[in-house]
Design a protein around this motif. Structure first.
Motif, PDB file in Angstrom:
ATOM      1  N   ASN A 150       0.829  -1.209   0.000  1.00 53.68           N
ATOM      2  CA  ASN A 150       0.000   0.000   0.000  1.00 53.68           C
ATOM      3  C   ASN A 150       0.864   1.259   0.000  1.00 53.68           C
ATOM      4  O   ASN A 150       0.587   2.221  -0.728  1.00 53.68           O
ATOM      5  N   TYR A 151       1.911   1.224   0.829  1.00 45.29           N
ATOM      6  CA  TYR A 151       2.809   2.380   0.901  1.00 45.29           C
ATOM      7  C   TYR A 151       3.638   2.509  -0.383  1.00 45.29           C
ATOM      8  O   TYR A 151       3.854   3.610  -0.885  1.00 45.29           O
ATOM      9  N   VAL A 152       4.110   1.389  -0.898  1.00 39.79           N
ATOM     10  CA  VAL A 152       4.920   1.405  -2.115  1.00 39.79           C
ATOM     11  C   VAL A 152       4.138   2.013  -3.274  1.00 39.79           C
ATOM     12  O   VAL A 152       4.650   2.861  -4.018  1.00 39.79           O
ATOM     13  N   GLN A 153       2.888   1.607  -3.424  1.00 35.93           N
ATOM     14  CA  GLN A 153       2.074   2.125  -4.523  1.00 35.93           C
ATOM     15  C   GLN A 153       1.807   3.613  -4.368  1.00 35.93           C
ATOM     16  O   GLN A 153       1.814   4.371  -5.353  1.00 35.93           O
ATOM     17  N   LEU A 154       1.584   4.053  -3.134  1.00 30.85           N
ATOM     18  CA  LEU A 154       1.337   5.465  -2.870  1.00 30.85           C
ATOM     19  C   LEU A 154       2.540   6.311  -3.277  1.00 30.85           C
ATOM     20  O   LEU A 154       2.394   7.374  -3.897  1.00 30.85           O
ATOM     21  N   VAL A 155       3.727   5.833  -2.954  1.00 29.05           N
ATOM     22  CA  VAL A 155       4.945   6.569  -3.299  1.00 29.05           C
ATOM     23  C   VAL A 155       5.186   6.542  -4.806  1.00 29.05           C
ATOM     24  O   VAL A 155       5.520   7.570  -5.418  1.00 29.05           O
ATOM     25  N   LEU A 156       5.029   5.378  -5.428  1.00 30.69           N
ATOM     26  CA  LEU A 156       5.235   5.272  -6.875  1.00 30.69           C
ATOM     27  C   LEU A 156       4.306   6.207  -7.650  1.00 30.69           C
ATOM     28  O   LEU A 156       4.697   6.795  -8.662  1.00 30.69           O
ATOM     29  N   ASN A 157       3.091   6.368  -7.160  1.00 32.67           N
ATOM     30  CA  ASN A 157       2.107   7.197  -7.854  1.00 32.67           C
ATOM     31  C   ASN A 157       2.361   8.691  -7.693  1.00 32.67           C
ATOM     32  O   ASN A 157       1.890   9.488  -8.516  1.00 32.67           O
ATOM     33  N   ASN A 158       3.100   9.075  -6.641  1.00 30.86           N
ATOM     34  CA  ASN A 158       3.151  10.495  -6.308  1.00 30.86           C
ATOM     35  C   ASN A 158       4.547  11.115  -6.205  1.00 30.86           C
ATOM     36  O   ASN A 158       4.651  12.346  -6.209  1.00 30.86           O
ATOM     37  N   ILE A 159       5.599  10.317  -6.090  1.00 30.93           N
ATOM     38  CA  ILE A 159       6.947  10.872  -5.933  1.00 30.93           C
ATOM     39  C   ILE A 159       7.844  10.358  -7.052  1.00 30.93           C
ATOM     40  O   ILE A 159       7.768   9.188  -7.428  1.00 30.93           O
ATOM     41  N   GLU A 160       8.696  11.227  -7.564  1.00 23.98           N
ATOM     42  CA  GLU A 160       9.685  10.825  -8.565  1.00 23.98           C
ATOM     43  C   GLU A 160      11.047  11.382  -8.187  1.00 23.98           C
ATOM     44  O   GLU A 160      11.133  12.436  -7.540  1.00 23.98           O
ATOM     45  N   PRO A 161      12.145  10.692  -8.567  1.00 23.26           N
ATOM     46  CA  PRO A 161      12.179   9.321  -9.081  1.00 23.26           C
ATOM     47  C   PRO A 161      11.786   8.311  -7.996  1.00 23.26           C
ATOM     48  O   PRO A 161      11.435   8.709  -6.882  1.00 23.26           O
ATOM     49  N   GLU A 162      11.870   7.044  -8.320  1.00 23.56           N
ATOM     50  CA  GLU A 162      11.427   5.996  -7.394  1.00 23.56           C
ATOM     51  C   GLU A 162      12.274   5.971  -6.131  1.00 23.56           C
ATOM     52  O   GLU A 162      13.501   6.069  -6.182  1.00 23.56           O
ATOM     53  N   ILE A 163      11.612   5.850  -4.993  1.00 20.96           N
ATOM     54  CA  ILE A 163      12.294   5.689  -3.702  1.00 20.96           C
ATOM     55  C   ILE A 163      12.219   4.220  -3.317  1.00 20.96           C
ATOM     56  O   ILE A 163      11.145   3.633  -3.275  1.00 20.96           O
ATOM     57  N   GLU A 164      13.363   3.631  -3.025  1.00 25.54           N
ATOM     58  CA  GLU A 164      13.393   2.225  -2.623  1.00 25.54           C
ATOM     59  C   GLU A 164      13.284   2.132  -1.098  1.00 25.54           C
ATOM     60  O   GLU A 164      14.081   2.741  -0.377  1.00 25.54           O
ATOM     61  N   PHE A 165      12.301   1.376  -0.636  1.00 25.60           N
ATOM     62  CA  PHE A 165      12.143   1.207   0.808  1.00 25.60           C
ATOM     63  C   PHE A 165      11.395  -0.088   1.106  1.00 25.60           C
ATOM     64  O   PHE A 165      10.724  -0.659   0.242  1.00 25.60           O
ATOM     65  N   ASP A 166      11.542  -0.562   2.341  1.00 25.61           N
ATOM     66  CA  ASP A 166      10.820  -1.721   2.844  1.00 25.61           C
ATOM     67  C   ASP A 166      10.014  -1.297   4.067  1.00 25.61           C
ATOM     68  O   ASP A 166      10.408  -0.373   4.797  1.00 25.61           O
ATOM     69  N   TYR A 167       8.901  -1.960   4.305  1.00 22.92           N
ATOM     70  CA  TYR A 167       8.154  -1.788   5.547  1.00 22.92           C
ATOM     71  C   TYR A 167       7.863  -3.179   6.094  1.00 22.92           C
ATOM     72  O   TYR A 167       7.267  -4.016   5.412  1.00 22.92           O
ATOM     73  N   PHE A 168       8.330  -3.442   7.306  1.00 22.92           N
ATOM     74  CA  PHE A 168       8.213  -4.793   7.841  1.00 22.92           C
ATOM     75  C   PHE A 168       7.888  -4.787   9.333  1.00 22.92           C
ATOM     76  O   PHE A 168       8.108  -3.791  10.039  1.00 22.92           O
ATOM     77  N   LYS A 169       7.329  -5.915   9.784  1.00 29.03           N
ATOM     78  CA  LYS A 169       7.029  -6.099  11.202  1.00 29.03           C
ATOM     79  C   LYS A 169       8.310  -6.365  11.974  1.00 29.03           C
ATOM     80  O   LYS A 169       9.226  -7.011  11.471  1.00 29.03           O
ATOM     81  N   TYR A 170       8.351  -5.866  13.225  1.00 29.34           N
ATOM     82  CA  TYR A 170       9.527  -6.110  14.059  1.00 29.34           C
ATOM     83  C   TYR A 170       9.060  -6.274  15.506  1.00 29.34           C
ATOM     84  O   TYR A 170       8.424  -5.385  16.073  1.00 29.34           O
ATOM     85  N   GLU A 171       9.368  -7.422  16.091  1.00 36.32           N
ATOM     86  CA  GLU A 171       8.970  -7.679  17.472  1.00 36.32           C
ATOM     87  C   GLU A 171      10.062  -7.215  18.422  1.00 36.32           C
ATOM     88  O   GLU A 171      11.244  -7.558  18.269  1.00 36.32           O
ATOM     89  N   TYR A 172       9.654  -6.434  19.420  1.00 37.88           N
ATOM     90  CA  TYR A 172      10.621  -5.901  20.385  1.00 37.88           C
ATOM     91  C   TYR A 172       9.962  -5.848  21.763  1.00 37.88           C
ATOM     92  O   TYR A 172       8.928  -5.205  21.952  1.00 37.88           O
TER      93      TYR A 172
END
Length: 307
Positions: A76-98
């Motif tokens: 969801n976040y990746v698509q939002l960025v691809l649609n609205n920001i240029e050039p492409e920003i590479e990023f990950d979003y992941f779960k992290y238990e702490y």
């Protein structure tokens, strides 16, 4: 120590780190675009992180966590960025238990194609709008920021040319691995410090080794100057001790059944950081570096150098 744990326990909000109490839901899409764009444009050269589920207070951090059932899928976040920001920003979003709580972690990387800006209007963000992270705040990019971005076009590239770290230089107390360092920017770069981290398959740090030279053992005063548009290939020399084989589960023959994850971090005179990683790496150890391993197993060892 794991990088995310290190950031949570010792980090502070800055040009490469931000803490958020809650996830960016649909009504906060504009805030998300502003934060991800500003982080990508910051002058920090390494990875940048936005950690969700942590409230940063003046008196210290408060762990809030997020409901696992409400975790927003990265796509969801990746698509939002691809649609609205240029050039492409590479990023990950992941779960992290702490500490029994689930957090969300944005890791933003390979941000060497600045400036990143709005490709079209979205809410109050107009086409061409450009934000940059400075300290712990987002601000509109100015002429001086654009000058810096364009002057620093290109990148400082690090590549491993070998799959194995060779700990065989016992007398000097170092190990070596062949690398290529390429400065494709328009500015000179002088490397003044560096560390090689050896981690397990889950990227948990097992040992760290300070950089001491390239093709020549310099020691703590190591410096390496690379002019603009230059490249050098050589044996990177890093510290190694007879206690390190224990941390790396090296046997008396100098090998390990494990495969490692390497991360090389270099720092230049302007405090910029550059990194390279390698999966499925190995460590080979020989000579007197193995004497403690053999001693623990009751195997006699004949020293070739002084202990």
């Amino acid at each position: 120590m794991d990088k995310v744990v290190e950031l949570i326990e010792f980090g502070y909000e800055c040009e490469y780190l931000d803490f958020k109490e809650r996830q960016y839901h649909k009504d906060k899409s504009m805030d998300f675009l502003m934060d991800i764009m500003a982080m990508a444009n910051s002058r920090h050269n390494g990875d940048k992180f936005i950690i969700i589920g942590v409230k940063d207070r003046p008196e210290g951090k408060e762990l809030k966590g997020i409901d696992p059932k409400e975790f927003v899928d990265s796509s969801n976040y990746v698509q939002l960025v691809l649609n609205n920001i240029e050039p492409e920003i590479e990023f990950d979003y992941f779960k992290y238990e702490y500490k029994g709580l689930m957090l969300g972690v944005f890791r933003i990387y390979k941000t060497d194609n600045k400036p990143y800006m709005m490709r079209k209007q979205f809410g109050g963000l107009k086409e061409g709008h450009c934000l940059i992270r400075k300290g712990s705040t987002n601000t509109v990019a100015k002429r001086s920021d654009f000058d810096y971005m364009y002057l620093n076009k290109g990148q400082f590239e690090i590549r491993f040319l070998e799959q194995s770290l060779h700990a065989v230089h016992v007398k000097e107390g170092y190990a070596s691995i062949e690398v290529v360092l390429a400065n494709t920017t328009e500015l000179p770069i002088t490397i003044v410090a560096g560390t090689l981290y050896v981690c397990d398959g889950l990227r948990k740090e097992l040992s760290r080794h300070r950089v001491y030279g390239l093709d020549e053992f310099i020691g703590a005063d190591f410096k390496l100057a690379l002019p603009p548009k230059s490249e050098v290939v050589g044996q990177l020399m890093v510290g190694f001790q007879s206690s390190d084989p224990f941390r790396l589960n090296i046997d008396e023959f100098g090998i390990s059944a494990e495969q490692f994850y390497f991360e090389l971090l270099l720092v230049d005179a302007r405090k910029k950081q550059y990194s390279a990683t390698m999966n499925k790496a190995s460590v080979f150890v020989d000579g007197d570096f193995l004497w403690k391993v053999k001693e623990q197993k009751g195997i006699p060892h004949k020293f070739r150098t002084h202990r």
